[in-house]
Design a protein around this motif. Structure first.
Motif, PDB file in Angstrom:
ATOM      1  N   ARG A  85      -5.657 -16.296   5.300  1.00 42.23           N
ATOM      2  CA  ARG A  85      -4.355 -16.313   4.872  1.00 42.23           C
ATOM      3  C   ARG A  85      -3.779 -17.593   4.528  1.00 42.23           C
ATOM      4  O   ARG A  85      -2.407 -17.732   4.060  1.00 42.23           O
ATOM      5  CB  ARG A  85      -3.537 -15.464   5.665  1.00 42.23           C
ATOM      6  N   PHE A  99       0.280 -16.865   4.539  1.00 36.00           N
ATOM      7  CA  PHE A  99       0.549 -15.286   3.984  1.00 36.00           C
ATOM      8  C   PHE A  99       0.732 -14.445   5.218  1.00 36.00           C
ATOM      9  O   PHE A  99       0.203 -14.858   6.369  1.00 36.00           O
ATOM     10  CB  PHE A  99      -0.402 -14.878   3.027  1.00 36.00           C
ATOM     11  N   GLU A 100       1.306 -13.235   4.975  1.00 35.10           N
ATOM     12  CA  GLU A 100       1.409 -12.227   6.044  1.00 35.10           C
ATOM     13  C   GLU A 100       1.868 -12.594   7.368  1.00 35.10           C
ATOM     14  O   GLU A 100       1.455 -12.137   8.245  1.00 35.10           O
ATOM     15  CB  GLU A 100       0.105 -11.440   6.132  1.00 35.10           C
ATOM     16  N   HIS A 102       4.967 -11.824   8.642  1.00 36.92           N
ATOM     17  CA  HIS A 102       5.406 -10.601   9.534  1.00 36.92           C
ATOM     18  C   HIS A 102       4.365 -10.386  10.189  1.00 36.92           C
ATOM     19  O   HIS A 102       4.637  -9.256  11.259  1.00 36.92           O
ATOM     20  CB  HIS A 102       6.227  -9.860   8.636  1.00 36.92           C
ATOM     21  N   LYS A 103       2.979 -10.203  10.164  1.00 36.67           N
ATOM     22  CA  LYS A 103       2.079  -9.438  10.759  1.00 36.67           C
ATOM     23  C   LYS A 103       1.449 -10.725  11.793  1.00 36.67           C
ATOM     24  O   LYS A 103       0.922 -10.393  12.893  1.00 36.67           O
ATOM     25  CB  LYS A 103       0.930  -9.157   9.923  1.00 36.67           C
ATOM     26  N   GLN A 133       4.701  -8.591   0.225  1.00 38.43           N
ATOM     27  CA  GLN A 133       3.968  -9.787   0.462  1.00 38.43           C
ATOM     28  C   GLN A 133       4.981 -10.724   1.372  1.00 38.43           C
ATOM     29  O   GLN A 133       6.273 -10.461   1.379  1.00 38.43           O
ATOM     30  CB  GLN A 133       3.829 -10.611  -0.635  1.00 38.43           C
ATOM     31  N   SER A 134       4.527 -11.407   2.507  1.00 43.29           N
ATOM     32  CA  SER A 134       5.487 -12.532   2.967  1.00 43.29           C
ATOM     33  C   SER A 134       4.651 -13.613   3.437  1.00 43.29           C
ATOM     34  O   SER A 134       3.304 -13.719   3.190  1.00 43.29           O
ATOM     35  CB  SER A 134       5.808 -11.930   4.465  1.00 43.29           C
ATOM     36  N   ARG A 135       5.365 -14.622   3.338  1.00 43.61           N
ATOM     37  CA  ARG A 135       4.561 -15.995   3.372  1.00 43.61           C
ATOM     38  C   ARG A 135       5.791 -17.277   3.782  1.00 43.61           C
ATOM     39  O   ARG A 135       6.742 -16.993   3.577  1.00 43.61           O
ATOM     40  CB  ARG A 135       4.007 -16.409   2.102  1.00 43.61           C
ATOM     41  N   GLU A 288      -5.165  -7.560   0.616  1.00 45.15           N
ATOM     42  CA  GLU A 288      -4.023  -6.932   1.099  1.00 45.15           C
ATOM     43  C   GLU A 288      -3.098  -8.006   1.617  1.00 45.15           C
ATOM     44  O   GLU A 288      -1.823  -7.730   1.749  1.00 45.15           O
ATOM     45  CB  GLU A 288      -4.327  -5.871   2.235  1.00 45.15           C
ATOM     46  N   PHE A 289      -3.424  -8.992   2.121  1.00 46.38           N
ATOM     47  CA  PHE A 289      -2.541 -10.198   2.724  1.00 46.38           C
ATOM     48  C   PHE A 289      -1.728 -10.530   1.692  1.00 46.38           C
ATOM     49  O   PHE A 289      -0.714 -11.221   2.004  1.00 46.38           O
ATOM     50  CB  PHE A 289      -3.069 -11.271   3.785  1.00 46.38           C
ATOM     51  N   ALA A 292       0.001  -5.877  -0.462  1.00 50.54           N
ATOM     52  CA  ALA A 292       0.027  -4.959   0.535  1.00 50.54           C
ATOM     53  C   ALA A 292      -0.341  -3.763  -0.067  1.00 50.54           C
ATOM     54  O   ALA A 292      -0.020  -2.997  -0.928  1.00 50.54           O
ATOM     55  CB  ALA A 292       1.274  -4.959   1.630  1.00 50.54           C
ATOM     56  N   ASP A 294      -0.302  -1.264   2.745  1.00 51.80           N
ATOM     57  CA  ASP A 294       0.441  -0.686   3.667  1.00 51.80           C
ATOM     58  C   ASP A 294       1.721  -0.351   3.498  1.00 51.80           C
ATOM     59  O   ASP A 294       2.619  -1.168   3.400  1.00 51.80           O
ATOM     60  CB  ASP A 294       0.269  -1.507   5.158  1.00 51.80           C
TER      61      ASP A 294
END
Length: 299
Positions: A85, A99-100, A102-103, A133-135, A288-289, A292, A294
């Motif tokens: 990621r 990336f990701e 928030h997870k 998506q978050s990064r 998925e990262f 998404a 989810d």
């Protein structure tokens, strides 16, 4: 006897033999006054017209420091660096993006759930939302590379299977954005036209595109027409400021050759009523990262 699932209609063709300009077929603001939120009606009207809105201070100076410490922790952690990621600068080999987040980080997970953030996303999109998506983006000084002009929706539609333009991004500045250190540029009003780009999507295109955009970029001729029609807005602001922008805005950023770093946290919210399907113009889904699968609503 079983039948194949019905294919979602492709309203925005792209990655064909030629560029194709398609008028936007979706609303920009989906709430129609029915979804409460912190954005005033006049500001929503400006967002509908321009495709973006700016908040001078979305988070406080103390919060900025907290998120900067977390950014520093993540970008200096050897385990994070080794994670797929994390994306590094092609020249300096320094981390460019994680990336990701928030997870990966409970600190950034809290930011995603913050009513000042997710409340605006729900209001613009008129529904519950999930994180597509978050990064965190790190653009250190002395030569960090920018991103060429593109529409995020073009990529998310072609490679992630996002069907409609019901997605919004927020970029929250964790350092001061000068007019010289590679800030975000948007063509106001460009979100009203979808520009389908020419050329097929290479296999595993994401591995290259995360360092240097290639597939899904407009021609020089189309960019000149867009710029002449809409102009270019460069975003400046103090740490803690935020820019919300529509998924179909034509935007990009330049290299940062100044001594002043530019870092931000970037969150993409998609409506739960606009879930990703199979890619419209790519052989396989991106990981998925990046896109998404989810679809759990943010709570």
């Amino acid at each position: 006897m079983t039948t194949a699932p019905e294919r979602t209609a492709d309203l925005y063709p792209t990655r064909g033999a030629t560029e194709v300009a398609t008028p936007r077929m979706d609303p920009v603001v989906w709430s129609e006054g029915g979804t409460p939120g912190p954005i005033e009606a006049a500001v929503l009207a400006d967002y509908e017209r321009d495709g973006f809105l700016v908040i001078d201070q979305l988070i406080t100076p103390d919060e900025v420091e907290m998120y900067r410490r977390e950014l520093e922790r993540l970008t200096t952690d050897p385990e994070i660096r080794a994670d797929e990621r994390s994306i590094v600068e092609p020249k300096s080999d320094e981390i460019r993006t994680v990336f990701e987040v928030h997870k990966i980080s409970e600190v950034f997970a809290g930011l995603v759930r913050d009513p000042r953030v997710v409340g605006r996303a729900r209001q613009i999109l008129g529904s519950d939302v999930y994180v597509h998506q978050s990064r965190i983006n790190v653009k250190p000084g002395y030569g960090a590379t920018g991103f060429y002009w593109h529409s995020d929706f073009e990529t998310w539609h072609a490679e992630d299977g996002i069907p409609n333009m019901r997605t919004v991004s927020v970029s929250i500045a964790l350092t001061r954005n000068y007019d010289t250190n590679g800030g975000l540029m948007i063509m106001p009003g460009s979100h009203k036209t979808f520009l389908g780009c020419a050329g097929e999507t290479p296999k595993d295109n994401y591995k290259k595109s995360l360092q240097m955009q290639d597939a899904g970029t407009p021609s020089d001729e189309s960019l000149a027409k867009f710029a002449d029609a809409h102009g270019i807005k460069l975003f400046k602001g103090e740490a803690g400021s935020a820019t919300w922008f529509d998924c179909n805005c034509m935007h990009g950023s330049g290299d940062n050759i100044t001594p002043y770093p530019r870092s931000n946290v970037f969150i993409v919210f998609n409506s739960v009523e606009n879930k990703a399907v199979e890619p419209f113009a790519a052989p396989v889904r991106r990981p998925e990262f990046i896109g998404a699968r989810d679809f759990t609503p943010v709570r």
